[in-house]
Design a protein around this motif. Structure first.
Motif, PDB file in Angstrom:
ATOM      1  N   PHE A   1      47.280  39.226  28.749  1.00  0.00           N
ATOM      2  CA  PHE A   1      46.227  38.574  29.529  1.00  0.00           C
ATOM      3  C   PHE A   1      46.421  37.061  29.570  1.00  0.00           C
ATOM      4  CE2 PHE A   1      41.912  36.666  29.648  1.00  0.00           C
ATOM      5  CZ  PHE A   1      41.593  37.030  30.941  1.00  0.00           C
ATOM      6  N   LYS A   2      46.932  36.480  28.507  1.00  0.00           N
ATOM      7  CA  LYS A   2      47.171  35.042  28.488  1.00  0.00           C
ATOM      8  C   LYS A   2      48.160  34.640  29.578  1.00  0.00           C
ATOM      9  CE  LYS A   2      48.360  31.216  25.406  1.00  0.00           C
ATOM     10  NZ  LYS A   2      49.293  30.591  26.347  1.00  0.00           N
ATOM     11  N   ALA A   3      49.178  35.469  29.779  1.00  0.00           N
ATOM     12  CA  ALA A   3      50.140  35.169  30.839  1.00  0.00           C
ATOM     13  C   ALA A   3      49.479  35.202  32.216  1.00  0.00           C
ATOM     14  CB  ALA A   3      51.291  36.167  30.787  1.00  0.00           C
ATOM     15  N   ILE A   4      48.517  36.108  32.397  1.00  0.00           N
ATOM     16  CA  ILE A   4      47.791  36.160  33.679  1.00  0.00           C
ATOM     17  C   ILE A   4      46.969  34.900  33.868  1.00  0.00           C
ATOM     18  CG2 ILE A   4      46.008  37.407  34.947  1.00  0.00           C
ATOM     19  CD1 ILE A   4      46.997  39.964  33.634  1.00  0.00           C
ATOM     20  N   ASN A   5      46.295  34.471  32.815  1.00  0.00           N
ATOM     21  CA  ASN A   5      45.521  33.230  32.894  1.00  0.00           C
ATOM     22  C   ASN A   5      46.420  32.043  33.198  1.00  0.00           C
ATOM     23  OD1 ASN A   5      42.778  33.663  32.709  1.00  0.00           O
ATOM     24  ND2 ASN A   5      42.749  33.693  30.484  1.00  0.00           N
ATOM     25  N   ASP A   6      47.565  31.971  32.514  1.00  0.00           N
ATOM     26  CA  ASP A   6      48.465  30.835  32.698  1.00  0.00           C
ATOM     27  C   ASP A   6      49.125  30.847  34.072  1.00  0.00           C
ATOM     28  OD1 ASP A   6      47.844  30.088  30.142  1.00  0.00           O
ATOM     29  OD2 ASP A   6      49.585  31.057  29.226  1.00  0.00           O
ATOM     30  N   THR A   7      49.418  32.033  34.576  1.00  0.00           N
ATOM     31  CA  THR A   7      50.145  32.143  35.845  1.00  0.00           C
ATOM     32  C   THR A   7      49.219  31.990  37.050  1.00  0.00           C
ATOM     33  OG1 THR A   7      51.713  33.644  34.779  1.00  0.00           O
ATOM     34  CG2 THR A   7      51.716  33.567  37.188  1.00  0.00           C
ATOM     35  N   HIS A   8      48.069  32.662  37.005  1.00  0.00           N
ATOM     36  CA  HIS A   8      47.194  32.717  38.178  1.00  0.00           C
ATOM     37  C   HIS A   8      45.930  31.866  38.035  1.00  0.00           C
ATOM     38  CE1 HIS A   8      49.631  36.052  39.724  1.00  0.00           C
ATOM     39  NE2 HIS A   8      49.584  36.557  38.507  1.00  0.00           N
ATOM     40  N   GLY A   9      45.680  31.333  36.865  1.00  0.00           N
ATOM     41  CA  GLY A   9      44.497  30.512  36.673  1.00  0.00           C
ATOM     42  C   GLY A   9      43.363  31.285  36.015  1.00  0.00           C
ATOM     43  N   HIS A  10      42.441  30.537  35.416  1.00  0.00           N
ATOM     44  CA  HIS A  10      41.341  31.178  34.687  1.00  0.00           C
ATOM     45  C   HIS A  10      40.351  31.859  35.626  1.00  0.00           C
ATOM     46  CE1 HIS A  10      42.331  29.688  30.666  1.00  0.00           C
ATOM     47  NE2 HIS A  10      42.754  28.590  31.258  1.00  0.00           N
ATOM     48  N   ALA A  11      40.181  31.344  36.831  1.00  0.00           N
ATOM     49  CA  ALA A  11      39.278  32.006  37.784  1.00  0.00           C
ATOM     50  C   ALA A  11      39.791  33.402  38.127  1.00  0.00           C
ATOM     51  CB  ALA A  11      39.131  31.156  39.046  1.00  0.00           C
ATOM     52  N   ALA A  12      41.096  33.491  38.370  1.00  0.00           N
ATOM     53  CA  ALA A  12      41.695  34.813  38.636  1.00  0.00           C
ATOM     54  C   ALA A  12      41.601  35.693  37.398  1.00  0.00           C
ATOM     55  CB  ALA A  12      43.145  34.646  39.080  1.00  0.00           C
ATOM     56  N   GLY A  13      41.749  35.071  36.203  1.00  0.00           N
ATOM     57  CA  GLY A  13      41.623  35.847  34.973  1.00  0.00           C
ATOM     58  C   GLY A  13      40.235  36.437  34.804  1.00  0.00           C
ATOM     59  N   ASP A  14      39.202  35.680  35.180  1.00  0.00           N
ATOM     60  CA  ASP A  14      37.838  36.210  35.101  1.00  0.00           C
ATOM     61  C   ASP A  14      37.644  37.375  36.070  1.00  0.00           C
ATOM     62  OD1 ASP A  14      37.289  34.307  33.214  1.00  0.00           O
ATOM     63  OD2 ASP A  14      36.300  32.927  34.604  1.00  0.00           O
ATOM     64  N   LEU A  15      38.139  37.227  37.283  1.00  0.00           N
ATOM     65  CA  LEU A  15      38.054  38.342  38.243  1.00  0.00           C
ATOM     66  C   LEU A  15      38.830  39.552  37.745  1.00  0.00           C
ATOM     67  CD1 LEU A  15      38.465  36.408  41.635  1.00  0.00           C
ATOM     68  CD2 LEU A  15      36.371  37.366  40.659  1.00  0.00           C
ATOM     69  N   PHE A  16      39.956  39.290  37.109  1.00  0.00           N
ATOM     70  CA  PHE A  16      40.774  40.374  36.559  1.00  0.00           C
ATOM     71  C   PHE A  16      39.993  41.156  35.504  1.00  0.00           C
ATOM     72  CE2 PHE A  16      44.142  41.970  33.705  1.00  0.00           C
ATOM     73  CZ  PHE A  16      44.909  42.676  34.619  1.00  0.00           C
TER      74      PHE A  16
END
Length: 790
Positions: free
Chosen positions: A309-324
């Motif tokens: 999940f950290k890679a998703i946050n780092d790659t796509h941003g925290h806003a995308a991570g929240d939606l994820f």
């Protein structure tokens, strides 16, 4: 407290309005009584005048005397009323003014009693007043107790009015010409009629009085109506103000109630996903365990962790991570619709299966959840894959204790994350032993840092141009006093979980610089790997500077290796830190290029000094056209950027030939030397000399003219001379064994940390087995890279 202040403010405001209304009402009562009193006094004056006029007429007094007395009496009466009105006390305005003498009665007069009766009958026939009684006073006194009362109304009513008669007579005794009694209440109403006392005079002597009931129903009617209207308006204002205050309080209460519900919801639910939080899950879990234990049933718990999940946050941003995370919460709720789904922490969820389901049904639910993650989610036009690791445990395996049940599920989750991810694993009892082992290793790891149980081994790096030794790469080993050598693949993940990775990385950097500074050949470099887990912008450059200053090593002899994944997180801060390190004179290398999130933008933003080709590409060079093309591209990129290209994991001469033909600058691997201990200076000199000799033999045997050229082809396809001397598998094995023998002779105990590699070389008997063993040794050695190899 705030509500109390609000209610207190409303109450004070209500008191102010009520006080204002009371003031108006008091003024109404005061002025009403003043009006009623003035009207009653005026009526009493007129009656007194009429009575005296009637008596004088019957006493046969001359008309001139009657007129004179009437005028003076009227003037005195008016003055007295005005004086009463101005002074407000009932006394005459001019006390010393001479009173006109009443004309004396004619001796031949008629009966005064008959004259009074005639006057009262005339008065009773009018609507002005009604006679109550006639009082006859004793000579020299004006007292009710000493007067004779001739009632002209109901005796009971006369008895009820006796207290008021006393008041009237006291007023007469005080010298007031006209005595009136106007009843009133706090509300301004008149409960009873007004009493008037008209004195019966005989000259200057008061020989009696006529008590009258005076109806003042219409007196002050206009003022009363105005006051009543004003009071009605004021009361309406009070009601409106009270209503507005009540509305305000209700709105405040409604907002407070809504906020209270929101706070209560947030106290029991996750704000992002809307799922129950850890508190609710723990409460429901304890309740389910009690019920299941009482009914001899069983419950299950799943702990679910989002992979990378950290890679998703780092790659796509925290806003995308929240939606994820919201998407994952929705899918969990859909799959486990009849079960409790909770979010425990950032990327960790839990499912409580409170129903008594068998192992097969629970397994089916876990499989359905894994299947639901195979469809990626699309956020901001990008497909993001979903991967979940699930650990499953049942209450019967955890002694029916909530903490134990969660611990078992957590152990299963740990096994799932280290078993390839995107899977589910049931808890088994052997996981406890593994967890205990990790716990002991963590404790021993802390002791190892304090007792200096780590040591560094160095793998040589050679130039492909002349096969000369150019430097070493530092590799970390842990020499446990009881367990022996422990591979970094075992203790590095534990160090990262325990928060010891930064301290270990600082130890490696300092000791590598210190030992390299003692080497006799000052042209040799030392490469130290810094993993993403230990890289901290702002602190890493300080540690590098401290290691150089403490050891005295020349900055150009140090090379710092990082991986591509490091640049994904906080790219600007990382580039700034690397720039500061490079400004010190230290070389920076990108390790394992092509295996991570490769991006040419990283090479453009930061000018690396070295790019290292990962061993996974080197292992298949010459066998896979795709690999050959990738290596050729990396080498071409390095030439264009004027960057040194180093290949890792070189195990045979064919790889050497192909890499040299491609234009690779440096190589390292078991073919050129295994990791060795260089703490002893004489041993390092001996080993370096032995390795240099072996490399020269390898260069002579390979013959530079026989090396194949691009495109990559095998030696046979390139038309190599069949009679040309070539290194065989036996020669390569002999070379490795000789290098080990030289190391043992020079260092005495130049132990190689990788037991897997030694065992693989020692046990291989056939040619194919030796090839397999060498591949396994290369892979195992790759796992033992210094900090960050995990």
């Amino acid at each position: 407290m705030r509500n109390l202040k609000t209610l207190l403010g409303i109450f004070v405001g209500f008191l102010i309005v009520a006080g204002f209304a009371g003031t108006i009402q008091a003024a109404n009562v005061f002025f009403s009584k003043a009006i009623y009193t003035r009207d009653a006094q005026e009526t009493a004056r007129r009656l007194d005048r009429d009575l005296n006029h009637h008596l004088l007429k019957n006493d046969r007094v001359s008309d001139e005397e009657i007129a004179t007395f009437a005028d003076e009496s009227l003037r005195r009466s008016i003055d007295g009323v005005d004086g009463n009105a101005s002074a407000g006390s009932g006394r005459t305005r001019t006390a010393d003014a001479p009173r006109p003498q009443r004309p004396a009665a004619n001796p031949a007069k008629v009966d005064r009693t008959a004259s009074l009766d005639e006057f009262m009958e005339e008065l009773d026939q009018s609507d002005l007043a009604r006679t109550v009684a006639v009082l006859r006073f004793a000579p020299g006194t004006v007292l009710l107790s000493e007067a004779s009362v001739l009632p002209r109304t109901d005796p009971q009513m006369l008895e009820r009015l006796t207290p008021r008669l006393d008041t009237l007579l006291r007023h007469l005794a005080a010298g007031e010409p006209r005595a009136v009694d106007v009843p009133s209440t706090l509300l301004g109403t008149k409960p009873e009629p007004t009493l008037l006392a008209v004195p019966i005079r005989n000259g200057d002597t008061i020989e009696g009085a006529i008590v009258l009931l005076y109806d003042q129903a219409t007196t002050g009617l206009f003022l009363s109506e105005v006051v009543q209207i004003a009071i009605a308006i004021l009361m309406a204002m009070i009601f409106v103000a009270t209503g507005l205050a009540a509305l305000f309080v209700w709105m405040r209460f409604r907002d407070r109630l809504k906020a209270s519900k929101t706070i209560q919801f947030l106290a029991h639910h996750d704000a992002l996903t809307g799922l129950p939080n850890r508190t609710v899950f723990s409460t429901k879990l304890n309740e389910a365990l009690r019920l299941a234990s009482a009914k001899a049933g069983n419950i299950s718990v799943m702990l679910i962790d989002v992979d990378k999940f950290k890679a998703i946050n780092d790659t796509h941003g925290h806003a995308a991570g929240d939606l994820f995370l919201q998407v994952i919460a929705d899918r969990l709720s859909n799959v486990f619709a009849s079960h409790l789904v909770a979010r425990l922490s950032g990327d960790e969820f839990a499912v409580l299966i409170a129903r008594d389901l068998d192992r097969r049904a629970v397994t089916q639910l876990a499989s359905s959840m894994i299947a639901a993650t195979r469809i990626p989610t699309r956020i901001d036009g990008k497909d993001i894959p979903i991967s979940l690791s699930i650990g499953v445990a049942q209450a019967s395996e955890a002694a029916w204790r909530a903490s134990r049940l969660l611990h078992c599920a957590d152990l299963a989750l740990y096994r799932a994350k280290h078993s390839g991810r995107s899977t589910y694993i049931w808890y088994t009892p052997d996981m406890d032993a593994e967890a205990q082992k990790r716990k002991l290793l963590e404790s021993d790891l802390r002791k190892a840092l304090a007792q200096d149980e780590f040591r560094l081994l160095y793998q040589p790096q050679f130039s492909l141009r002349d096969l000369k030794l150019t430097g070493y790469e530092a590799l970390l080993r842990w020499e446990h006093p009881e367990r022996g050598t422990i591979s970094p693949t075992v203790f590095i993940p534990i160090a990262e979980d325990a928060g010891l990775i930064e301290e270990i990385g600082a130890w490696v950097l300092l000791h590598a610089c210190t030992e390299a500074a003692r080497w006799r050949d000052t042209s040799l470099t030392v490469a130290v790997n810094i993993s993403p887990a230990q890289f901290r912008p702002g602190r890493t450059e300080e540690r590098v500077s401290h290691a150089l200053n403490t050891s005295g090593l020349a900055p150009e002899r140090l090379e710092v290796e990082i991986t591509e994944s490091l640049l994904i997180s906080e790219t600007n801060a990382v580039v700034k830190t690397l720039t500061q390190i490079r400004q010190m004179g230290v070389s920076v290398a990108m390790d394992d290029f092509g295996t991570g999130y490769s991006s040419l933008s990283y090479l453009s933003r930061f000018p690396f000094d070295t790019i290292k080709i990962d061993r996974s590409f080197v292992a298949t060079v010459g066998k896979n056209p795709t690999t050959d093309a990738i290596i050729a591209s990396i080498v071409g990129l390095g030439r264009s950027l004027e960057v040194t290209i180093t290949a890792e994991g070189v195990e045979d001469e064919t790889q050497v030939a192909l890499l040299r033909a491609a234009g690779c600058d440096k190589v390292q691997g078991f073919l050129f030397g295994k990791p060795m201990d260089l703490t002893d200076q004489s041993a390092s000199d001996t080993i370096a000399l032995a390795q240099q000799t072996r490399c020269e033999q390898l260069l002579l045997a390979a013959r530079e003219t026989d090396l194949p050229q691009l495109p990559f082809e095998t030696a046979a396809e390139a038309g190599a001379d069949a009679d040309a001397p070539r290194l065989t598998d036996a020669d390569i094995d002999a070379f490795a064994m000789d290098a080990d023998a030289d190391a043992d002779a020079g260092a005495g105990s130049g132990a190689v940390a990788d037991d897997d590699a030694d065992t693989a070389d020692a046990d291989a008997e056939t040619s194919d087995e030796r090839e397999t063993a060498k591949d396994e040794a290369g892979v195992a050695e790759g796992r033992t890279r210094a900090v960050g190899a995990a």
